[in-house]
Enzyme design. Structure first.
Site, mmCIF file in Angstrom:
data_model
loop_
_atom_site.group_PDB
_atom_site.id
_atom_site.type_symbol
_atom_site.label_atom_id
_atom_site.label_comp_id
_atom_site.label_asym_id
_atom_site.label_seq_id
_atom_site.Cartn_x
_atom_site.Cartn_y
_atom_site.Cartn_z
ATOM 1 N N ASP A 198 0.827 -1.199 0.000
ATOM 2 C CA ASP A 198 0.000 0.000 0.000
ATOM 3 C C ASP A 198 0.868 1.259 0.000
ATOM 4 O O ASP A 198 2.090 1.205 0.170
ATOM 5 C CB ASP A 198 -0.990 -0.010 1.161
ATOM 6 C CG ASP A 198 -0.321 0.003 2.522
ATOM 7 O OD1 ASP A 198 0.527 0.869 2.773
ATOM 8 O OD2 ASP A 198 -0.670 -0.855 3.360
ATOM 9 N N ARG A 199 0.221 2.386 -0.208
ATOM 10 C CA ARG A 199 0.927 3.659 -0.347
ATOM 11 C C ARG A 199 1.825 3.959 0.851
ATOM 12 O O ARG A 199 2.889 4.566 0.726
ATOM 13 C CB ARG A 199 -0.103 4.787 -0.525
ATOM 14 C CG ARG A 199 0.496 6.162 -0.830
ATOM 15 C CD ARG A 199 -0.604 7.210 -0.876
ATOM 16 N NE ARG A 199 -1.538 6.949 -1.957
ATOM 17 C CZ ARG A 199 -1.391 7.414 -3.187
ATOM 18 N NH1 ARG A 199 -0.334 8.151 -3.483
ATOM 19 N NH2 ARG A 199 -2.291 7.163 -4.107
#
Length: 235
Positions: free
Chosen positions: A102-103
């Site tokens: 994820d980011r």
């Protein structure tokens, strides 16, 4: 495969664009002899403007994914594909990330255009080890290792328990966690189940393949020996 198709598939442009390269005499062999669109020649012998071609299909690379970058082709903001040579986004078959980070998670990310290899790595049957280092909001309680290793931990909204995972304490608020699954936000949810919160998360290894000296945003192409390390259990 005819040379025109080979070069177009590598992302150097549309067939019309690549035909122009041939017309301008910019496609040659290793000895500098001009090549033509219908020629059939080994990939390693082809040059464009004197430079070797980009890697052939079957490409596997590792990247040190930085924070703030998304494993997607469509999301707003910076994407992992933006860190690669621009024309690699036009390759056929297309490059895809092997799973996602994820980011807000950094670390080791694999990218490939080999669909069979991708599915082999992410298949639950493969039980490929992924190693993460987490920085926590609160001190470890001391019972997390036993809970994670038990194979009984059930995450919220899940219907099957997690496979056993290995926890090693690095310091009171830092831990190394080895998992063999890839459930949604799994590591963050595992610590949340113990009443803790992950403040920073990095994947440091897949199997025995590690980041090494790769800096955030850097990448390198893997050879067969490095790819084989992915399937070796993490130490």
């Amino acid at each position: 495969m005819k040379l025109l198709r080979m070069i177009a598939n590598l992302g150097y442009g549309s067939r019309r664009d690549v035909l122009q390269l041939f017309g301008e005499g910019r496609v040659t062999d290793a000895a500098g002899e001009r090549l033509y669109a219908d020629d059939r020649i080994e990939h390693a012998q082809v040059r464009i403007d004197g430079e070797p071609l980009d890697p052939a299909s079957g490409l596997v690379l590792m990247m040190h994914k930085p924070l703030g970058v998304t494993c997607s082709r469509k999301d707003a903001g910076r994407l992992v594909y933006d860190l690669l040579p621009p024309r690699w986004r036009r390759r056929e078959p297309a490059l895809s990330t092997v799973g996602r980070l994820d980011r807000d998670t950094s670390g080791l990310l694999l990218i490939t255009d080999d669909g069979a290899l991708l599915h082999r790595i992410i298949s639950p049957k493969a039980s490929v080890s992924k190693v993460y280092e987490a920085t926590l909001a609160r001190d470890l309680g001391g019972d997390e290792a036993a809970l994670f290793a038990s194979g009984t931990l059930m995450l919220e909204s899940e219907t099957t328990p997690l496979a056993p995972a290995r926890l090693e304490a690095i310091s009171p608020r830092r831990a190394r966690l080895t998992v063999t699954e890839g459930r949604y936000h799994q590591v963050r949810r595992m610590f949340a189940a113990t009443g803790n919160h992950v403040e920073a998360l990095e994947r440091v290894a897949i199997g025995q393949l590690t980041l090494g000296d790769l800096a955030p945003g850097e990448w390198r192409v893997l050879d067969a020996a490095a790819v084989a390390q992915v399937f070796e259990p993490a130490c």
